[in-house]
Design a protein around this motif. Structure first.
Motif, mmCIF file in Angstrom:
data_model
loop_
_atom_site.group_PDB
_atom_site.id
_atom_site.type_symbol
_atom_site.label_atom_id
_atom_site.label_comp_id
_atom_site.label_asym_id
_atom_site.label_seq_id
_atom_site.Cartn_x
_atom_site.Cartn_y
_atom_site.Cartn_z
ATOM 1 N N GLU A 12 0.812 -1.224 0.000
ATOM 2 C CA GLU A 12 0.000 0.000 0.000
ATOM 3 C C GLU A 12 0.842 1.270 0.000
ATOM 4 O O GLU A 12 0.301 2.377 -0.031
ATOM 5 C CB GLU A 12 -0.912 0.020 1.238
ATOM 6 N N THR A 13 2.162 1.127 0.005
ATOM 7 C CA THR A 13 3.036 2.276 0.225
ATOM 8 C C THR A 13 2.919 3.324 -0.868
ATOM 9 O O THR A 13 2.884 4.526 -0.594
ATOM 10 C CB THR A 13 4.499 1.817 0.363
ATOM 11 N N LYS A 14 2.861 2.923 -2.133
ATOM 12 C CA LYS A 14 2.766 3.912 -3.205
ATOM 13 C C LYS A 14 1.461 4.694 -3.119
ATOM 14 O O LYS A 14 1.439 5.920 -3.331
ATOM 15 C CB LYS A 14 2.896 3.230 -4.571
ATOM 16 N N GLU A 15 0.374 4.013 -2.806
ATOM 17 C CA GLU A 15 -0.901 4.718 -2.651
ATOM 18 C C GLU A 15 -0.824 5.688 -1.479
ATOM 19 O O GLU A 15 -1.332 6.810 -1.552
ATOM 20 C CB GLU A 15 -2.035 3.713 -2.439
ATOM 21 N N TYR A 16 -0.183 5.256 -0.405
ATOM 22 C CA TYR A 16 0.036 6.133 0.749
ATOM 23 C C TYR A 16 0.847 7.369 0.352
ATOM 24 O O TYR A 16 0.496 8.509 0.692
ATOM 25 C CB TYR A 16 0.760 5.336 1.839
ATOM 26 N N LEU A 17 1.932 7.166 -0.376
ATOM 27 C CA LEU A 17 2.797 8.278 -0.758
ATOM 28 C C LEU A 17 2.062 9.302 -1.618
ATOM 29 O O LEU A 17 2.276 10.509 -1.488
ATOM 30 C CB LEU A 17 4.014 7.743 -1.515
ATOM 31 N N ARG A 18 1.180 8.829 -2.478
ATOM 32 C CA ARG A 18 0.486 9.754 -3.374
ATOM 33 C C ARG A 18 -0.491 10.676 -2.640
ATOM 34 O O ARG A 18 -0.983 11.643 -3.213
ATOM 35 C CB ARG A 18 -0.256 8.967 -4.462
ATOM 36 N N ALA A 19 -0.749 10.391 -1.362
ATOM 37 C CA ALA A 19 -1.597 11.287 -0.559
ATOM 38 C C ALA A 19 -0.793 12.377 0.124
ATOM 39 O O ALA A 19 -1.374 13.303 0.707
ATOM 40 C CB ALA A 19 -2.364 10.481 0.487
ATOM 41 N N ILE A 47 5.346 19.828 -8.206
ATOM 42 C CA ILE A 47 5.492 18.863 -9.289
ATOM 43 C C ILE A 47 5.301 17.458 -8.723
ATOM 44 O O ILE A 47 6.005 17.066 -7.794
ATOM 45 C CB ILE A 47 6.885 18.974 -9.941
ATOM 46 N N PRO A 48 4.349 16.691 -9.246
ATOM 47 C CA PRO A 48 4.174 15.314 -8.755
ATOM 48 C C PRO A 48 5.446 14.497 -8.922
ATOM 49 O O PRO A 48 6.200 14.671 -9.883
ATOM 50 C CB PRO A 48 3.042 14.777 -9.639
ATOM 51 N N ALA A 49 5.697 13.601 -7.979
ATOM 52 C CA ALA A 49 6.888 12.768 -8.021
ATOM 53 C C ALA A 49 6.826 11.798 -9.198
ATOM 54 O O ALA A 49 5.754 11.309 -9.565
ATOM 55 C CB ALA A 49 7.035 11.998 -6.719
ATOM 56 N N THR A 50 7.969 11.518 -9.768
ATOM 57 C CA THR A 50 8.061 10.547 -10.850
ATOM 58 C C THR A 50 7.976 9.134 -10.274
ATOM 59 O O THR A 50 8.137 8.914 -9.068
ATOM 60 C CB THR A 50 9.392 10.702 -11.595
ATOM 61 N N ASP A 51 7.747 8.159 -11.136
ATOM 62 C CA ASP A 51 7.718 6.765 -10.687
ATOM 63 C C ASP A 51 9.052 6.360 -10.079
ATOM 64 O O ASP A 51 9.109 5.598 -9.104
ATOM 65 C CB ASP A 51 7.377 5.844 -11.867
ATOM 66 N N GLU A 52 10.152 6.870 -10.658
ATOM 67 C CA GLU A 52 11.486 6.568 -10.120
ATOM 68 C C GLU A 52 11.625 7.111 -8.701
ATOM 69 O O GLU A 52 12.144 6.428 -7.812
ATOM 70 C CB GLU A 52 12.559 7.172 -11.027
ATOM 71 N N ALA A 53 11.157 8.336 -8.492
ATOM 72 C CA ALA A 53 11.225 8.923 -7.157
ATOM 73 C C ALA A 53 10.348 8.153 -6.181
ATOM 74 O O ALA A 53 10.720 7.946 -5.022
ATOM 75 C CB ALA A 53 10.806 10.390 -7.209
ATOM 76 N N LEU A 54 9.171 7.720 -6.637
ATOM 77 C CA LEU A 54 8.287 6.938 -5.775
ATOM 78 C C LEU A 54 8.956 5.658 -5.301
ATOM 79 O O LEU A 54 8.837 5.277 -4.129
ATOM 80 C CB LEU A 54 6.986 6.602 -6.518
ATOM 81 N N GLU A 55 9.670 4.986 -6.200
ATOM 82 C CA GLU A 55 10.366 3.760 -5.817
ATOM 83 C C GLU A 55 11.408 4.044 -4.739
ATOM 84 O O GLU A 55 11.569 3.270 -3.782
ATOM 85 C CB GLU A 55 11.045 3.137 -7.043
ATOM 86 N N GLN A 56 12.089 5.187 -4.867
ATOM 87 C CA GLN A 56 13.083 5.558 -3.866
ATOM 88 C C GLN A 56 12.412 5.848 -2.525
ATOM 89 O O GLN A 56 12.895 5.424 -1.465
ATOM 90 C CB GLN A 56 13.861 6.787 -4.333
ATOM 91 N N ASP A 74 -13.373 3.738 2.934
ATOM 92 C CA ASP A 74 -13.898 2.690 2.056
ATOM 93 C C ASP A 74 -12.778 1.956 1.325
ATOM 94 O O ASP A 74 -12.864 1.641 0.127
ATOM 95 C CB ASP A 74 -14.895 3.282 1.047
ATOM 96 N N GLY A 75 -11.690 1.725 2.059
ATOM 97 C CA GLY A 75 -10.582 0.938 1.530
ATOM 98 C C GLY A 75 -9.549 1.699 0.738
ATOM 99 O O GLY A 75 -8.547 1.124 0.321
ATOM 100 N N LYS A 76 -9.749 3.010 0.523
ATOM 101 C CA LYS A 76 -8.805 3.806 -0.257
ATOM 102 C C LYS A 76 -8.099 4.814 0.646
ATOM 103 O O LYS A 76 -8.719 5.371 1.557
ATOM 104 C CB LYS A 76 -9.537 4.548 -1.387
ATOM 105 N N VAL A 77 -6.817 5.053 0.368
ATOM 106 C CA VAL A 77 -6.062 6.023 1.158
ATOM 107 C C VAL A 77 -6.594 7.426 0.860
ATOM 108 O O VAL A 77 -6.586 7.881 -0.287
ATOM 109 C CB VAL A 77 -4.558 5.951 0.854
ATOM 110 N N ALA A 78 -7.049 8.109 1.913
ATOM 111 C CA ALA A 78 -7.592 9.464 1.769
ATOM 112 C C ALA A 78 -6.729 10.509 2.452
ATOM 113 O O ALA A 78 -6.844 11.698 2.163
ATOM 114 C CB ALA A 78 -9.003 9.512 2.347
ATOM 115 N N VAL A 106 -4.243 15.490 3.678
ATOM 116 C CA VAL A 106 -5.520 14.829 3.385
ATOM 117 C C VAL A 106 -5.914 15.242 1.973
ATOM 118 O O VAL A 106 -5.860 16.437 1.631
ATOM 119 C CB VAL A 106 -6.615 15.219 4.390
ATOM 120 N N LEU A 107 -6.266 14.289 1.139
ATOM 121 C CA LEU A 107 -6.634 14.620 -0.239
ATOM 122 C C LEU A 107 -7.804 15.594 -0.257
ATOM 123 O O LEU A 107 -8.729 15.491 0.565
ATOM 124 C CB LEU A 107 -6.996 13.346 -0.995
#
Length: 431
Positions: A12-19, A47-56, A74-78, A106-107
């Protein structure tokens, strides 16, 4: 709507990071010139993080020192935030554990549903369970965190000084030397220097792992104003006792040209302090110095022939503190004098703090005991106590602001004398 607050799994970490604001590209700092930034831009680009940055980032937060918390709707990171494990130097120069709240968001589509309060409560509970009796944060907006018991405890300034006004009152013979060095050498010097500085400065914080890695690119200004330069001061024995990180940006705008931007500066003694500023304020082919993240009791002003030469262009709170265990916190710090007071404390989150406390304090230590039936000398909330804790805010000021109440004549003056520090608390690094 089903709400769940808990740590995230690795899946769930990437979904968490995107919040988180610094990943999502949503605003994360107030839109005006900041005291922590010496450049000309108002705030970093979103600027939203790149996929490479997300992996880091995924790898970085899977560590013992970072404890993520997320709000699932409801099961989604908010919403999301995290706690980092650091130390803070408190009065008496004791270094105690601090739970550092960081990267909170918080989104927008889930705001005004109480998610932030639930996340904050879960994180503060986690700190208490781990024995961290203090929590801290740097607030992007000043109206958010007081409701959770945080109060501003350290402050910082950004100032400017024209080179033509930078004459010193006295001459100075430096037995040491100044060196411009490459980033790897500077990184090693900063790591040692900061440990020495934080042992002597109330409010200073230990650094997170990897803080000094890649120092040459760290904190690159949003306006692309050029690479970092690293200046060290060595004492007569060849040991580093001061360091500065500065930039010399080029600008097509004459109003911005010729500025030497100092974004980090620390010294262990007056000699290193004087020598470093002596060079930085008289650097060839510059016309002014802009210094960020400076303490409110900067001595440089008093070293200049013209004490008005330093112009404070931004001032703001820096570290906000929250006492999670009042007894442990008040007994962990030292006091400037001797005295006894009964404090009637209110705390909306933790009933164990919301009671009357007798503080018997002296230079050799203090005891803090819950009492019942005793008359209170002072009433205040845990947020005000957070502001007072490091000695950087006077209870006399809070009294006149209506932020605390005095029930015994002279009690606030006693508290002021107990808490007072010779130097303003300051933290040059954050989390």
């Amino acid at each position: 709507m089903a709400i769940e607050i808990r740590p995230v799994t690795r899946a769930e970490t990437k979904e968490y990071l995107r919040a988180l604001p610094f990943v999502s590209g949503l605003p994360q700092e107030e839109p005006e010139p900041s005291a922590w930034y010496a450049g000309a831009a108002a705030w970093p680009p979103q600027i939203p993080a790149t996929d490479e940055a997300l992996e880091q980032y995924v790898e970085e937060i899977q560590s013992d020192w970072y404890r993520p918390q997320a709000a699932f709707v409801d099961g989604k990171v908010a919403g999301a935030s995290g706690i980092v494990s650091v130390e803070i130097t408190v009065p008496g120069l004791q270094r105690v554990p601090l739970g550092g709240v960081t990267s909170t968001g918080v989104l927008p589509t889930y705001r005004r549903r109480g998610l932030l309060r639930k996340i904050m409560t879960a994180m503060l509970d986690d700190c208490r369970e781990r024995g961290e009796f203090l929590a801290g944060l740097s607030a992007s907006e000043a109206t958010i965190y007081g409701r959770y018991g945080f109060g501003p405890a350290t402050f910082q300034q950004r100032w400017e000084l024209r080179r033509t006004d930078a004459a010193f009152r006295d001459t100075f013979d430096d037995p040491g030397s100044l060196q411009l060095v490459e980033a790897p050498i500077a990184a090693g010097a900063w790591a040692t220097l900061h440990e020495q500085v934080r042992a002597e400065r109330v409010g200073e914080i230990s650094t997170l792992p990897g803080k000094w890695e890649g120092l040459g690119a760290a904190g690159l200004p949003a306006d692309g104003s050029g690479p970092a330069h690293h200046l060290l001061h060595l004492n007569a024995s060849g040991e580093v006792d001061g360091a500065a990180l500065f930039r010399l940006p080029w600008s097509a705008d004459p109003a911005q040209a010729g500025a030497l931007q100092v974004s980090a500066f620390e010294t262990l003694n007056l000699g290193a302090y004087r020598a470093l500023w002596g060079l930085l304020t008289d650097f060839d082919l510059t016309n002014r110095v802009v210094a960020a993240k400076r303490p409110v009791d900067e001595p440089l002003r008093w070293m200049l022939k013209n004490s008005r030469a330093i112009k404070v262009t931004r001032a703001r709170d820096n570290l906000w503190l929250r006492l999670l265990d009042v007894q442990a916190a008040l007994e962990a710090r030292a006091y400037a004098g001797a005295g006894s007071l009964v404090l009637d404390l209110s705390d909306d989150l933790y009933g164990s703090n919301a009671r009357k406390w007798r503080l018997d304090a002296g230079p050799d230590g203090a005891t803090c005991t819950a009492v019942s039936g005793a008359s209170a000398d002072i009433s205040l909330t845990v947020a005000e106590l957070g502001s007072l804790y490091l000695g950087g805010v006077s209870p006399v000021v809070l009294l006149h602001a209506g932020r605390l109440a005095e029930h015994t004549a002279g009690a606030v003056s006693v508290l002021d004398a107990l808490l007072r520090q010779d130097r303003a608390p300051h933290n040059a690094v954050g989390f």
